[in-house]
Design an enzyme around this catalytic site. Sequence first.
Site, PDB file in Angstrom:
ATOM      1  N   ASP A   1       0.839  -1.201   0.000  1.00  0.00           N
ATOM      2  CA  ASP A   1       0.000   0.000   0.000  1.00  0.00           C
ATOM      3  C   ASP A   1       0.876   1.254   0.000  1.00  0.00           C
ATOM      4  O   ASP A   1       1.339   1.699   1.042  1.00  0.00           O
ATOM      5  CB  ASP A   1      -0.911  -0.022   1.243  1.00  0.00           C
ATOM      6  CG  ASP A   1      -1.845   1.191   1.300  1.00  0.00           C
ATOM      7  OD1 ASP A   1      -1.941   1.914   0.280  1.00  0.00           O
ATOM      8  OD2 ASP A   1      -2.480   1.394   2.360  1.00  0.00           O
TER       9      ASP A   1
ATOM     10  N   LYS B   1       1.606   7.945   0.438  1.00  0.00           N
ATOM     11  CA  LYS B   1       2.021   7.986   1.839  1.00  0.00           C
ATOM     12  C   LYS B   1       3.403   8.610   1.965  1.00  0.00           C
ATOM     13  O   LYS B   1       4.194   8.542   1.040  1.00  0.00           O
ATOM     14  CB  LYS B   1       2.096   6.548   2.400  1.00  0.00           C
ATOM     15  CG  LYS B   1       0.765   5.868   2.617  1.00  0.00           C
ATOM     16  CD  LYS B   1       0.956   4.496   3.248  1.00  0.00           C
ATOM     17  CE  LYS B   1      -0.365   3.788   3.458  1.00  0.00           C
ATOM     18  NZ  LYS B   1      -1.238   4.425   4.456  1.00  0.00           N
TER      19      LYS B   1
ATOM     20  N   ASP C   1       0.238  -5.057   4.657  1.00  0.00           N
ATOM     21  CA  ASP C   1      -1.163  -4.677   4.444  1.00  0.00           C
ATOM     22  C   ASP C   1      -2.004  -5.836   3.897  1.00  0.00           C
ATOM     23  O   ASP C   1      -3.189  -5.673   3.624  1.00  0.00           O
ATOM     24  CB  ASP C   1      -1.239  -3.448   3.533  1.00  0.00           C
ATOM     25  CG  ASP C   1      -2.424  -2.544   3.840  1.00  0.00           C
ATOM     26  OD1 ASP C   1      -3.000  -2.680   4.943  1.00  0.00           O
ATOM     27  OD2 ASP C   1      -2.776  -1.716   2.974  1.00  0.00           O
TER      28      ASP C   1
ATOM     29  N   ASP D   1      -5.753   6.412  -0.684  1.00  0.00           N
ATOM     30  CA  ASP D   1      -5.116   5.633   0.383  1.00  0.00           C
ATOM     31  C   ASP D   1      -6.149   4.888   1.242  1.00  0.00           C
ATOM     32  O   ASP D   1      -5.795   4.040   2.044  1.00  0.00           O
ATOM     33  CB  ASP D   1      -4.258   6.565   1.248  1.00  0.00           C
ATOM     34  CG  ASP D   1      -3.255   5.799   2.097  1.00  0.00           C
ATOM     35  OD1 ASP D   1      -3.091   4.583   1.857  1.00  0.00           O
ATOM     36  OD2 ASP D   1      -2.649   6.420   2.985  1.00  0.00           O
TER      37      ASP D   1
ATOM     38  N   ARG E   1     -11.070  -0.597   2.086  1.00  0.00           N
ATOM     39  CA  ARG E   1     -12.531  -0.683   2.035  1.00  0.00           C
ATOM     40  C   ARG E   1     -13.029  -0.848   0.602  1.00  0.00           C
ATOM     41  O   ARG E   1     -14.078  -1.435   0.358  1.00  0.00           O
ATOM     42  CB  ARG E   1     -13.137   0.559   2.711  1.00  0.00           C
ATOM     43  CG  ARG E   1     -12.716   1.864   2.085  1.00  0.00           C
ATOM     44  CD  ARG E   1     -12.942   3.058   3.000  1.00  0.00           C
ATOM     45  NE  ARG E   1     -11.871   3.244   3.969  1.00  0.00           N
ATOM     46  CZ  ARG E   1     -11.836   4.218   4.867  1.00  0.00           C
ATOM     47  NH1 ARG E   1     -12.826   5.106   4.929  1.00  0.00           N
ATOM     48  NH2 ARG E   1     -10.828   4.327   5.700  1.00  0.00           N
TER      49      ARG E   1
HETATM   50  N1  BES Z   1      -3.244   0.164   5.258  1.00  0.00           N
HETATM   51  C1  BES Z   1      -3.638   1.430   5.731  1.00  0.00           C
HETATM   52  C2  BES Z   1      -3.967   1.426   7.217  1.00  0.00           C
HETATM   53  C3  BES Z   1      -2.788   1.414   8.141  1.00  0.00           C
HETATM   54  C4  BES Z   1      -2.053   2.566   8.400  1.00  0.00           C
HETATM   55  C5  BES Z   1      -2.456   0.267   8.821  1.00  0.00           C
HETATM   56  C6  BES Z   1      -1.006   2.539   9.282  1.00  0.00           C
HETATM   57  C7  BES Z   1      -1.412   0.249   9.727  1.00  0.00           C
HETATM   58  C8  BES Z   1      -0.672   1.391   9.957  1.00  0.00           C
HETATM   59  C9  BES Z   1      -4.907   1.898   5.006  1.00  0.00           C
HETATM   60  O1  BES Z   1      -5.021   1.496   3.697  1.00  0.00           O
HETATM   61  C10 BES Z   1      -4.862   3.390   5.000  1.00  0.00           C
HETATM   62  O2  BES Z   1      -3.990   3.926   4.368  1.00  0.00           O
HETATM   63  N2  BES Z   1      -5.803   4.011   5.678  1.00  0.00           N
HETATM   64  C11 BES Z   1      -5.845   5.425   5.780  1.00  0.00           C
HETATM   65  C12 BES Z   1      -7.287   5.862   5.651  1.00  0.00           C
HETATM   66  C13 BES Z   1      -7.454   7.342   5.503  1.00  0.00           C
HETATM   67  C14 BES Z   1      -6.913   7.791   4.163  1.00  0.00           C
HETATM   68  C15 BES Z   1      -8.911   7.664   5.623  1.00  0.00           C
HETATM   69  C16 BES Z   1      -5.243   5.829   7.122  1.00  0.00           C
HETATM   70  O3  BES Z   1      -5.481   5.126   8.109  1.00  0.00           O
HETATM   71  O4  BES Z   1      -4.517   6.806   7.165  1.00  0.00           O
HETATM   72 ZN    ZN Z   2      -4.068  -0.226   3.213  1.00  0.00          ZN
HETATM   73 MN    MN Z   3      -4.039   2.843   2.365  1.00  0.00          MN
END
Ligand code: BES
Ligand code: ZN
Ligand code: MN
Length: 486
Positions: free
Chosen positions: A263, A270, A281, A340, A344
């Site tokens: 990811d 990111k 991920d 990101d 979902r």
């Molecule tokens: N895989 C990440 C979630 C994640 C982040 C897991 C850090 C473990 C550590 C997910 O795909 C993600 O990027 N989520 C975003 C959502 C946001 C853009 C609403 C997040 O959590 O920042």
């Molecule tokens: Zn993710």
């Molecule tokens: Mn993500």
Amino acid sequence: MDFKSVALGAGGLAALSADALLLVVAGTSIPNDVDAVVAPVLRDAVKSGDLELKAGRTLYVHRPSGLKVQRLVLAVAADDSAKSFKTAAAAGLAALKGLGVVHLAVAQVGSSRLTESHAEALASAVADAVYVYRHTKPSAPGAPRLAKVSLACSKTDATTVTVGLRRGSAVASGVELARECANRPANHATPTFLAEQARALARQHGFKVQVLDLAAVKKLGMGSFMAVAQGSEEPLKFIVLQYEGAAKTQAPVVLVGKGITFDTGGISIKPAPEMDEMKFDMSGAASVLGAFKALGELKPRVNVVGLIPACENMPGGRAVKPGDVVKSMSGQTIEILNTDAEGRLILCDALTYAERFKPAAVIDIATLTGACVIALGHHHSGLFTPDDELAEDLLQAAKRSLDPAWRMPLDEEYADALKSNFADMGNVGGRAGGSITAAMFLKKFTARYRWAHLDIAGTAWKSGVHKGATGRPVPLLVHYVLSQAR
Ligand code: BES
Ligand code: ZN
Ligand code: MN
């Protein structure tokens, strides 16, 4: 690893033969039920100040007098619970690290209680102690020589202990598979690799397996899943695993695992620090594979389906852009405001696909949000479900497997944050309650069955010097599925 129960005979602990004895002392005062031969050793160790009766303390005794074993490790547990037993066993195993022990005997004094949970906890502690990642680091320190573990118990407890060890051993192989898959870097653990793992499992244990490619996924109308995958050169896979342990008429439990093999965040990219950790991920997917591994060994009377949408989330000339609107398999349209929030987007189509199995319950498992890590840290996985009974069953499974989860709220009010002017919903709801709005997004695709979501972003792996996958929540999933068997 070979796990056995051994019923203690008239000779007690003194007569045990093994390369070492790990003796868990339950409680923080010298118990009075201690074996006559071990009692003086223990009293002496405490009296001399070499062993403080405090949880986690250990003492190694070489050639203890009166015992057949040549090595004795005393390990103190806070009380006689399975959880404390596991912590103490882990400490004892650490004290034996690097020694030439091949056959380890384990026993407990201070309590006659050795339940299935104790036996299972021991199997898990042993598996943790011996796991070494070496796939891309063959030079990693040599694997411990430990090959056999015997848990000493009374004759009356032998059956219970054997049952617990068998379950613990199966859960441990599931955890190990999950860790191994998740630890592999993203250039190794691709969607194609996950599909191969599923195929190999199916071959070993007689599961049904199906791997859908882009054309098949397109035909199904999985526009949301495809949107995430389109920025990557790596082909997507949609994996369907089926374990049939009960009559076909029996509605299955469906496990859906997030399989983002890397990811980057996509166009909503990111920051660089710690981005490497986004190889983890796909831990949700790995936990589904791990749960199936355990099912293959335990063969419970229950039907289980595993669904894994797998792809990379990459930026690129063809990548999905913020503001793009896609149509999910459910027919609902989604405005992708942040690329990101991709987990979902792949899960929602898998959740719609799950309908065809007329499931008894659907559980999705995903490293979904950083917000869940902020809310719960690294101890509890986040549990989200509108169904109180399902919540209860899953929390029970979490307790019994020592794989904790904490229920989070899911009130309808949280869905307001997902409103969009250009689609049926947006894919993000702002920073407030981020793990909850993510769950509310998934909920919109689950109207046709009982559903729960596990956010494992904080529990699936560790950062820092001990960076690596934990194999969670395989124990929770296996316990839940076993609780549904009849
Ligand atoms: N895989 C990440 C979630 C994640 C982040 C897991 C850090 C473990 C550590 C997910 O795909 C993600 O990027 N989520 C975003 C959502 C946001 C853009 C609403 C997040 O959590 O920042
Ligand atoms: Zn993710
Ligand atoms: Mn993500």
